[in-house]
Design an enzyme around this catalytic site. Structure first.
Site, PDB file in Angstrom:
ATOM      1  N   GLU A   7     -65.299 -27.921   5.013  1.00  0.00           N
ATOM      2  CA  GLU A   7     -65.328 -26.553   5.564  1.00  0.00           C
ATOM      3  C   GLU A   7     -64.400 -25.629   4.772  1.00  0.00           C
ATOM      4  OE1 GLU A   7     -67.288 -24.830   7.238  1.00  0.00           O
ATOM      5  OE2 GLU A   7     -66.733 -24.618   9.329  1.00  0.00           O
ATOM      6  N   THR A  67     -67.817 -16.307   5.330  1.00  0.00           N
ATOM      7  CA  THR A  67     -66.623 -16.463   6.170  1.00  0.00           C
ATOM      8  C   THR A  67     -65.369 -16.040   5.407  1.00  0.00           C
ATOM      9  OG1 THR A  67     -67.671 -18.277   7.346  1.00  0.00           O
ATOM     10  CG2 THR A  67     -65.304 -18.128   7.531  1.00  0.00           C
TER      11      THR A  67
HETATM   12  N1  LIG Z   1     -74.167 -27.662   2.460  1.00  0.00           N
HETATM   13  C1  LIG Z   1     -73.852 -26.384   2.606  1.00  0.00           C
HETATM   14  N2  LIG Z   1     -74.335 -25.675   3.644  1.00  0.00           N
HETATM   15  C2  LIG Z   1     -74.040 -24.376   3.800  1.00  0.00           C
HETATM   16  N3  LIG Z   1     -73.270 -23.664   2.959  1.00  0.00           N
HETATM   17  C3  LIG Z   1     -72.742 -24.321   1.904  1.00  0.00           C
HETATM   18  C4  LIG Z   1     -73.008 -25.704   1.687  1.00  0.00           C
HETATM   19  N4  LIG Z   1     -72.333 -26.079   0.566  1.00  0.00           N
HETATM   20  C5  LIG Z   1     -71.707 -24.985   0.092  1.00  0.00           C
HETATM   21  N5  LIG Z   1     -71.937 -23.920   0.897  1.00  0.00           N
HETATM   22  C6  LIG Z   1     -71.422 -22.551   0.694  1.00  0.00           C
HETATM   23  O1  LIG Z   1     -70.683 -22.145   1.869  1.00  0.00           O
HETATM   24  C7  LIG Z   1     -70.888 -20.740   2.116  1.00  0.00           C
HETATM   25  C8  LIG Z   1     -71.433 -20.579   3.540  1.00  0.00           C
HETATM   26  O2  LIG Z   1     -70.448 -20.934   4.444  1.00  0.00           O
HETATM   27  P1  LIG Z   1     -69.849 -19.855   5.452  1.00  0.00           P
HETATM   28  O3  LIG Z   1     -68.762 -20.510   6.214  1.00  0.00           O
HETATM   29  O4  LIG Z   1     -69.545 -18.608   4.691  1.00  0.00           O
HETATM   30  O5  LIG Z   1     -71.115 -19.574   6.406  1.00  0.00           O
HETATM   31  P2  LIG Z   1     -71.491 -20.187   7.803  1.00  0.00           P
HETATM   32  O6  LIG Z   1     -71.096 -21.617   7.820  1.00  0.00           O
HETATM   33  O7  LIG Z   1     -72.919 -19.853   8.093  1.00  0.00           O
HETATM   34  O8  LIG Z   1     -70.618 -19.276   8.751  1.00  0.00           O
HETATM   35  P3  LIG Z   1     -69.705 -19.559  10.030  1.00  0.00           P
HETATM   36  O9  LIG Z   1     -68.726 -20.624   9.603  1.00  0.00           O
HETATM   37  O10 LIG Z   1     -69.076 -18.229  10.331  1.00  0.00           O
HETATM   38  O11 LIG Z   1     -70.571 -20.006  11.132  1.00  0.00           O
HETATM   39  C9  LIG Z   1     -71.907 -20.245   1.106  1.00  0.00           C
HETATM   40  O12 LIG Z   1     -71.175 -19.638   0.049  1.00  0.00           O
HETATM   41  C10 LIG Z   1     -72.561 -21.526   0.600  1.00  0.00           C
HETATM   42  O13 LIG Z   1     -73.016 -21.428  -0.737  1.00  0.00           O
HETATM   43  N1  LIG Z   2     -63.063 -19.085  13.221  1.00  0.00           N
HETATM   44  C1  LIG Z   2     -63.807 -18.861  12.012  1.00  0.00           C
HETATM   45  C2  LIG Z   2     -65.227 -19.325  12.236  1.00  0.00           C
HETATM   46  C3  LIG Z   2     -66.127 -19.061  11.076  1.00  0.00           C
HETATM   47  O1  LIG Z   2     -66.336 -20.197  10.336  1.00  0.00           O
HETATM   48  C4  LIG Z   2     -63.794 -17.374  11.709  1.00  0.00           C
HETATM   49  O2  LIG Z   2     -64.110 -16.598  12.607  1.00  0.00           O
HETATM   50  O3  LIG Z   2     -63.458 -16.999  10.575  1.00  0.00           O
END
Ligand SMILES: Nc1ncnc2c1ncn2[C@@H]1O[C@H](COP(=O)(O)OP(=O)(O)OP(=O)(O)O)[C@@H](O)[C@H]1O
Ligand SMILES: N[C@@H](CCO)C(=O)O
Length: 308
Positions: free
Chosen positions: A129, A182
């Site tokens: 993460e 994020t």
């Molecule tokens: N297996 C994967 N799945 C998703 N995103 C990935 C993965 N591997 C790398 N990434 C990268 O992580 C970023 C997406 O993660 P981010 O935390 O920004 O979004 P999210 O998980 O949808 O949001 P949140 O944590 O707010 O719910 C992108 O830049 C993406 O390219």
């Molecule tokens: N607590 C995190 C969750 C998103 O991954 C934020 O709000 O930035």
């Protein structure tokens, strides 16, 4: 002999309005699938990714980073292949990165005969993460792995509290099809907050936890407010205020940004209200140029699970 396992790795809602970086809950109907397979060759390999364009190099994919962290710590006498069937759009605010980071370690642990407990798995998943958000937070990972509502009592050392889920609680989400990373959405946040905002926020967190324990829907409604983060992030989400007004009029208990956005979630008592809330969300976005998806989901108390 080669062994493999297929998993459903669910989407999650982090923060739950007042609990930035500590509260989260798990969704039922939205998630990725993953296949984890043992190999004779040592190491971690991502062999298939469908749905979205993401890196295959283990060190650049959150699923690979968390898998490598666990692999290097356990030094098993096999390797692992990972296949990712992605339904959750990266940058969605419903835990796309967390579903992958949690899924790889959860699957490896099952294939190794479950030597690790859920807290240890969450610890390894946090390494993945951190690649996405530049910070080791567990508020999406904990509900994905434990299921239901969770509270991260502390990240270092990691301590997770499982909270009860009132029977009749439903989530409704709208996901405008724009990407908010994020890491970028965190960079907007102030380093310090006024004391009166802090007092309101921690009173709401305490009240929400109490309300979940007592199935007190009126108190859930009073507690679902975010005076700390939402004022800074809501400008990233088109029509946020209009959605919030519309869903509260439709009967939702509360509405806030899901994780770091752009998704917006609402909690409701009962499925019919959750569906009316979905209509209200759709009506706001229907007249705009922005594509969107909506979902109604029970709270998933099981978390990641083996399928087939
Ligand atoms: N297996 C994967 N799945 C998703 N995103 C990935 C993965 N591997 C790398 N990434 C990268 O992580 C970023 C997406 O993660 P981010 O935390 O920004 O979004 P999210 O998980 O949808 O949001 P949140 O944590 O707010 O719910 C992108 O830049 C993406 O390219
Ligand atoms: N607590 C995190 C969750 C998103 O991954 C934020 O709000 O930035």
């Amino acid at each position: 002999m080669q062994k493999e396992i297929r998993l459903f790795s669910p989407a999650t809602v982090a923060n739950v309005a007042c609990g930035f970086d500590v509260l989260g809950f798990c969704l039922d109907t939205i998630g990725d699938e993953m296949v984890i397979r043992t190999t004779e060759a040592k190491g971690i390999k991502i062999t298939k990714i469908e749905g979205y364009d993401l890196p295959y190099e283990a060190e650049k994919n959150v699923a690979g980073v968390s898998a490598l962290a666990m692999y290097n710590a356990l030094e098993p006498d096999c390797g692992f292949e990972i296949e990712i069937y992605k339904n959750i759009k990266p940058g969605s605010g419903i835990g796309s990165s967390s579903a992958s980071a949690a899924g790889s370690v959860y699957g490896m642990n099952l294939l190794l005969g479950s030597p690790l407990d859920f807290t240890a798995l969450t610890n390894f998943a946090m390494k993945g993460e951190a690649l996405a958000s530049q910070c080791e937070h567990a508020d999406n990972l904990a509900p994905a792995i434990f299921g239901g509502f969770t509270l991260v009592k502390s990240a270092k050392p990691l301590k997770i509290l499982e909270l009860p889920t009132p029977d009749d609680l439903y989530a409704t989400l709208i996901h405008p099809q724009i990407e908010i990373k994020t890491s970028e959405s965190r960079a907007l946040l102030p380093k310090e907050i006024p004391l009166d905002h802090a007092i309101t926020q921690w009173a709401n967190v305490g009240s929400l936890v109490h309300a979940l324990h007592t199935s007190d829907y009126a108190l859930i409604k009073e507690a679902l407010h975010d005076v700390v983060i939402e004022p800074h992030r809501k400008q990233l989400i088109p029509h946020f205020d209009a959605v919030k007004t519309a869903v509260l009029e439709a009967g939702a208990l509360g509405c806030a940004i899901s994780g770091s956005g752009p998704s917006i979630f609402a909690l409701s008592k009962g499925e019919s209200t959750a569906k009316a809330v979905e209509n209200a969300m759709r009506n706001v976005y229907a007249n705009t140029a922005i594509d969107f998806e909506t979902y109604v989901s029970k709270i998933n108390t099981e978390g990641i699970k083996k399928i087939n």
